[in-house]
Scaffold this motif. Structure first.
Motif, PDB file in Angstrom:
ATOM      1  N   TRP A 155       0.815  -1.217   0.000  1.00  0.00           N
ATOM      2  CA  TRP A 155       0.000   0.000   0.000  1.00  0.00           C
ATOM      3  C   TRP A 155       0.850   1.270   0.000  1.00  0.00           C
ATOM      4  N   VAL A 162       0.747   1.209  -7.691  1.00  0.00           N
ATOM      5  CA  VAL A 162      -0.136   0.101  -7.314  1.00  0.00           C
ATOM      6  C   VAL A 162       0.432  -1.194  -7.880  1.00  0.00           C
ATOM      7  N   TRP A 178      -4.770  -5.041  -8.289  1.00  0.00           N
ATOM      8  CA  TRP A 178      -5.915  -4.769  -9.156  1.00  0.00           C
ATOM      9  C   TRP A 178      -6.952  -5.881  -9.081  1.00  0.00           C
ATOM     10  N   LEU A 193     -10.057  -4.949  -7.109  1.00  0.00           N
ATOM     11  CA  LEU A 193     -10.868  -3.825  -7.564  1.00  0.00           C
ATOM     12  C   LEU A 193     -12.360  -3.987  -7.235  1.00  0.00           C
ATOM     13  N   HIS A 208     -12.765  -3.104  -3.694  1.00  0.00           N
ATOM     14  CA  HIS A 208     -12.542  -1.667  -3.549  1.00  0.00           C
ATOM     15  C   HIS A 208     -13.821  -0.905  -3.893  1.00  0.00           C
ATOM     16  N   ASN A 248      -0.324   4.794  -1.760  1.00  0.00           N
ATOM     17  CA  ASN A 248      -0.555   4.866  -3.208  1.00  0.00           C
ATOM     18  C   ASN A 248      -1.788   5.697  -3.563  1.00  0.00           C
ATOM     19  N   TRP A 252      -4.962   5.094  -2.952  1.00  0.00           N
ATOM     20  CA  TRP A 252      -6.200   4.356  -3.176  1.00  0.00           C
ATOM     21  C   TRP A 252      -6.831   3.948  -1.849  1.00  0.00           C
ATOM     22  N   ARG A 253      -8.145   3.763  -1.907  1.00  0.00           N
ATOM     23  CA  ARG A 253      -8.857   3.296  -0.726  1.00  0.00           C
ATOM     24  C   ARG A 253      -8.809   1.773  -0.619  1.00  0.00           C
ATOM     25  N   ILE A 303      -7.261  -1.824  -2.027  1.00  0.00           N
ATOM     26  CA  ILE A 303      -6.156  -1.600  -2.962  1.00  0.00           C
ATOM     27  C   ILE A 303      -5.094  -0.721  -2.328  1.00  0.00           C
ATOM     28  N   GLY A 304      -5.518   0.225  -1.524  1.00  0.00           N
ATOM     29  CA  GLY A 304      -4.612   1.132  -0.831  1.00  0.00           C
ATOM     30  C   GLY A 304      -4.975   1.233   0.630  1.00  0.00           C
ATOM     31  N   PRO A 359     -11.237   9.322   1.013  1.00  0.00           N
ATOM     32  CA  PRO A 359     -10.357   9.963   0.030  1.00  0.00           C
ATOM     33  C   PRO A 359      -9.527  11.074   0.653  1.00  0.00           C
TER      34      PRO A 359
END
Length: 337
Positions: free
Chosen positions: A7, A12, A17, A20, A23, A172, A174-175, A178-179, A184
């Motif tokens: 993360w 990423v 991915w 996703l 996410h 990175n 992202w939430r 993924i992150g 946000p």
């Protein structure tokens, strides 16, 4: 821990991915929860609520700020209390946390807060229920601090503090999953204050644009204390030494220890909120001296040996922050007066 390391890279990783769909589900659920409380806001409590939290998972330095808030508010004549989720604790909830409460029941951070502050601390996944119990059991409370409650919108708040670890920033970007972000980056524009933990100038330059009120805090280390009896020691004993940490960012603690101690030492990181046991101690029998964070020490007291030590820290915040907080408190008291 491998996922967390991924993360906090600038890009990423390809395998992330695959997450996703999860996410997208996380983003949708988060948005629905936020809109629910926008359409039907939580009713204010009779005392102001200060929320200390972050937009990312993992440790950012919230606990030292909560401790500093309690100390400052008490010095101003306030009677603060703390509510928290009690992550890792088994309850039953809501639970009033005292210095003698088992970490397994309350979670490690609430126990540390109760031991250090000696103010009412109540934990529950429902922070509003925790606040209601505080006001019932400690009716002289004049302000409530919610530790790690930024995303708990069922609890009203008058002052929001978001803490950011400048060493890791927002990862990175992202939430979850993924992150590392719960919300946000734009959420930082909506809080009252962003507090930066660290001195990385690049991250600070990026984050200072997030809000009009952005301050840096300084963590001050105190003297080592023995885990078994909390006795302060002038220096660690000689011997083969291991630094261990079950916190969100173990490397920050290890770097601090290396700056304090010239000796050679090994390090071992554990997952955040790891429930240490005597079995962990048995696996470390080759080390004569063990050093750890104060949070970890709350779970070692039942089985630690005499050469286990923890390092207390305190947060120093600029005067401008305290002035901003005081103005907000006065505004609340004037509105209800």
């Amino acid at each position: 821990m491998a996922l967390q390391r991924a993360w906090y890279r600038n890009h990423v990783a390809a395998y992330l991915w695959l997450l996703l769909p999860l996410h997208a589900l996380f983003v949708i659920i988060s948005a629905l929860r936020r809109w629910r409380y926008r359409l039907s806001p939580a009713k204010d409590l009779p005392v102001p609520v200060i929320v200390v939290g972050n937009i990312s998972v993992g440790g950012t330095g919230k606990t030292p700020i909560t401790l500093a808030l309690v100390e400052q508010l008490k010095a101003q004549g306030e009677r603060p209390a703390i509510v928290a989720r009690g992550y890792g604790g088994k309850g039953p909830f809501p639970l009033r946390v005292r210095s003698t409460t088992a970490a397994e029941a309350s979670g490690d951070e609430p126990l540390l807060l109760a031991q250090r502050t000696q103010v009412p601390v109540v934990v529950a996944p429902d922070r509003r229920a925790a606040a209601a119990q505080v006001l019932q059991q400690a009716p002289d409370t004049t302000v409530i601090i919610s530790d790690d409650g930024l995303q708990h919108y069922a609890l009203p708040r008058q002052f929001e503090i978001a803490v950011v670890d400048t060493e890791r920033g927002v990862g990175n970007g992202w939430r979850l999953p993924i992150g590392p972000l719960r919300e946000p980056v734009s959420r930082l524009q909506q809080v009252d204050t962003v507090i930066l933990n660290g001195s990385d100038t690049q991250s600070q330059a990026f984050l200072r644009g997030a809000t009009n009120h952005c301050y840096s805090m300084t963590l001050v280390t105190k003297k080592w204390r023995r885990v078994t009896d909390d006795t302060e020691v002038a220096a660690l004993p000689e011997g083969k030494t291991l630094a261990l940490a079950g916190i969100g960012n173990p490397e920050r603690f290890f770097a601090t220890v290396r700056n304090l101690e010239s000796r050679s030492l090994a390090t071992r990181g554990y997952p955040d909120h790891h429930q240490f046991s005597a079995a962990d101690l048995a696996q470390l029998s080759q080390y004569e001296v063990l050093v750890m964070t104060e949070k970890d020490a709350t779970k070692w007291r039942g089985f630690a040996h005499k050469d286990c030590y923890y390092l207390p820290v305190s947060a120093t915040l600029p005067e401008a922050f305290w002035q901003q907080l005081q103005a907000k408190m006065k505004g609340f008291n004037h509105a209800i007066g």
